[in-house]
Write a protein that holds these residues in place. Structure first.
Motif, short mmCIF file in Angstrom:
data_model
loop_
_atom_site.label_atom_id
_atom_site.label_comp_id
_atom_site.label_asym_id
_atom_site.label_seq_id
_atom_site.Cartn_x
_atom_site.Cartn_y
_atom_site.Cartn_z
N LEU A 82 0.82 -1.21 0.00
CA LEU A 82 0.00 0.00 0.00
C LEU A 82 0.86 1.26 0.00
O LEU A 82 1.90 1.30 0.65
CB LEU A 82 -0.91 0.02 1.23
N PRO A 83 0.39 2.30 -0.69
CA PRO A 83 1.06 3.60 -0.59
C PRO A 83 0.88 4.18 0.79
O PRO A 83 -0.04 3.81 1.53
CB PRO A 83 0.37 4.44 -1.66
N ASN A 84 1.74 5.11 1.14
CA ASN A 84 1.73 5.68 2.48
C ASN A 84 0.39 6.31 2.85
O ASN A 84 -0.01 6.28 4.01
CB ASN A 84 2.85 6.71 2.61
N ALA A 85 -0.32 6.87 1.86
CA ALA A 85 -1.58 7.57 2.14
C ALA A 85 -2.63 6.63 2.73
O ALA A 85 -3.53 7.08 3.45
CB ALA A 85 -2.11 8.21 0.86
N ASP A 232 8.33 3.80 -2.24
CA ASP A 232 6.96 4.28 -2.42
C ASP A 232 6.99 5.50 -3.32
O ASP A 232 7.43 6.58 -2.92
CB ASP A 232 6.35 4.62 -1.06
N SER A 233 6.51 5.34 -4.55
CA SER A 233 6.58 6.43 -5.54
C SER A 233 5.66 7.59 -5.19
O SER A 233 5.79 8.68 -5.77
CB SER A 233 6.23 5.89 -6.93
N GLY A 288 10.02 5.66 1.67
CA GLY A 288 9.18 4.50 1.93
C GLY A 288 8.97 4.30 3.41
O GLY A 288 9.73 4.84 4.23
N SER A 289 7.96 3.53 3.77
CA SER A 289 7.68 3.32 5.19
C SER A 289 7.45 1.84 5.52
O SER A 289 7.28 1.52 6.69
CB SER A 289 6.44 4.13 5.61
N ILE A 290 7.45 0.96 4.51
CA ILE A 290 7.27 -0.47 4.75
C ILE A 290 8.59 -1.18 4.50
O ILE A 290 9.19 -1.04 3.43
CB ILE A 290 6.17 -1.05 3.84
#
Length: 536
Positions: A82-85, A232-233, A288-290
């Motif tokens: 999933l994207p950060n949002a 994460d783009s 990125g966060s994952i």
């Protein structure tokens, strides 16, 4: 820093094998791989397999020493996250749909379902199928002298006998990955690589359990042991000034963290991510966060596969005995990434009490093996110019998860919710750039359908199991379970629940992610969004 390498193909219509021919480590590795690939071909719809030959598969396989049988307990297929949002949208979405993560979550689902089944029938306790049922009961006595359970200090069973569970004697767990896990395991640097050789001395039911060769940390400032995140783009490229963990931990941890902060100097590895494997970045650059699957598997090899909620029922951490990898396998690289970079003074990290109280959380070194079993026997067309390591593109955003009791789920990797999949009766156009639009009716996604692998679903399972075992939920927690299916959805409430029911596991995790020289860089989810939502 290292620049991306470019490959040139002189021939206009150059092709190559989808998978390179490779040498297996031993017969057991091939058995695990064949069992996993056959299971994938049996369970996942053929239209998806035929149109999406380039995908990633992971399974957890149980081996019974007494009968020398293998059985797939859990499976994951997928390449998206999933994207950060969307990461702050409660705990109803599956955040990471990479195969290894889905497989591990499906395995936890399997464990919950087995423990629940034991409360309603005795068939599993007396089952002759040694691989269908992998757990056995352990009775903890009143004195607690042999208590090895992870139990809340407020438990009403503190002075009574308590039922716990552990792996049956003779059952071992084995992870199969169709490709080297993303992240450090694909970083082909900082080691002298050699060709794999087949070990003829091992019988079909044996694997090499010799100790791993210690790794010198000669290039740590250059990223040898670095944690990496999935690129994460959707995130802007900016430096992460909140590097580190902002969690409430004991005073000793705070003291160590403060000393480290004073000594910390910016490393060359933090200046750029050009040296990182494709699709990954460093923690500090904020792209990125994952975390990558390599980081997560290394963490599992310290804390176990069972996770926090199951630790309140399971007697000891559940570790992998082997990891079998197909594509992109290099033994020394995968050993470094999946376990050996976690070597440190663990008594200090986990606390001195870890040597006298159970469960013990120690770094576990599974046997890392390669396999020559192919998942894709086809060929790939090569473009005239490609970046090395980026020759394969994963087109589909669909992911699949399976466990024995759960069955098969199709998850939309772009939303983290269930997706309705329909087999296509038409001829599949493999060359189409919009495979999802032609083959899958994604407009039928039910946004209210929550995957059985979501965190909220796991809390439901935990609550049901507590009730089955007559462990009443504490009065202060009842507001979180007002109706069937109502579970804590905020990150802060989930963390509070975990700390209440599995304090030893959570304590070990907090220390690992705060003090460990490698894992203290772990990027944890921010609870500030919860307070923002509550104030609205």
């Amino acid at each position: 820093m290292t620049q991306k390498k470019v490959q040139y193909h002189k021939e206009e219509n150059a092709v190559r094998h989808a998978e390179k021919r490779r040498t297996s480590t031993c017969s057991f590795a091939d058995r695990v791989a064949s069992t996993s690939v056959d299971h994938y071909c049996t369970i996942v719809p053929s239209s998806f397999r035929e149109s999406q030959r380039q995908t990633c598969l992971a399974t957890i396989v149980a081996h019974c020493r007494h009968s020398d049988t293998l059985r797939v307990l859990a499976m994951g297929v997928g390449t998206k996250f999933l994207p950060n949002a969307l990461l702050q949208d409660g705990n109803v979405r599956v955040r990471d749909c990479h195969a290894e993560v889905l497989c591990k979550r499906a395995f936890r689902r399997y464990l919950f379902e087995e423990l629940l089944s034991r409360q309603s029938t005795t068939s599993l306790n007396s089952s002759t199928d040694d691989v269908r049922s992998i757990m056995e009961e352990v009775i903890i006595n009143k004195s607690g002298t042999n208590a090895t359970h992870d139990q809340s200090s407020t438990s009403k069973f503190q002075n009574e006998e308590l039922i716990q569970y552990r792996l049956k004697e003779g059952i071992t767990l084995h992870l199969y990955c169709s490709s080297a896990p993303c992240g450090n395991a694909t970083l082909k640097k900082f080691a002298k690589m050699t060709r794999e050789t087949y070990n003829l001395a091992l019988a079909p039911h044996e694997w090499d359990s010799s100790p791993h060769v210690p790794i010198r940390g000669h290039a740590v400032p250059l990223g040898q042991f670095s944690l990496l995140v999935k690129l994460d783009s959707t995130l802007s490229i900016e430096k992460d000034t909140s590097h580190g963990n902002k969690l409430t931990v004991d005073s000793n941890i705070k003291g160590v963290e403060a000393r480290d902060a004073k000594k910390k100097k910016r490393k060359p590895v933090d200046e750029s991510d050009l040296w990182c494997p494709p699709g990954t970045s460093t923690v500090t650059l904020g792209k990125g966060s994952i975390h990558t699957c390599s980081d997560k598997i290394c963490r599992w090899n310290i804390l176990g596969l069972q996770g926090s909620l199951l630790s309140s029922f399971i007697d000891e951490p559940m570790y992998l005995s082997t990891i079998t990898i197909a594509r992109k396998f290099t033994r020394c690289i995968c050993q470094r990434a999946l376990c050996c970079r976690g070597v440190t003074a663990l008594d200090t990290i986990m606390g001195k009490e870890s040597s006298t109280k159970m469960p013990q959380y120690n770094l576990h070194h599974p046997s890392i093996m390669g396999t020559g079993v192919l998942m894709d026997n086809g060929v790939l067309e090569m473009k005239p110019v490609v970046i090395e390591g980026e020759t394969v593109k994963f087109a589909s955003k669909l992911a699949w998860a399976w466990s024995i009791d759960m069955g098969l789920e199709c998850i939309d990797g772009a939303s983290g919710l269930l997706c309705h999949y329909y087999e296509s009766n038409k001829e599949i156009n493999v060359g189409c750039n919009r495979l999802d639009a032609q083959l899958f009716d994604l407009s039928c996604i039910d946004v209210q359908s929550i995957s059985k692998l979501s965190s909220s679903s796991f809390v439901e399972l935990y609550t049901r199991l507590e009730r089955k075992l007559a462990r009443n939920i504490a009065p202060e927690d009842k507001h979180n379970f007002k109706r069937e299916g109502s579970v804590p959805c905020s990150l802060s409430s989930l963390r509070d629940l975990k700390r209440k029911v599995s304090p030893r596991y959570e304590h070990a995790k907090d220390r690992l992610l705060t003090i460990h020289p490698v894992f203290r860089d772990w990027k944890r989810r921010d609870v500030r969004f919860d307070s923002i939502e509550k104030s609205k």
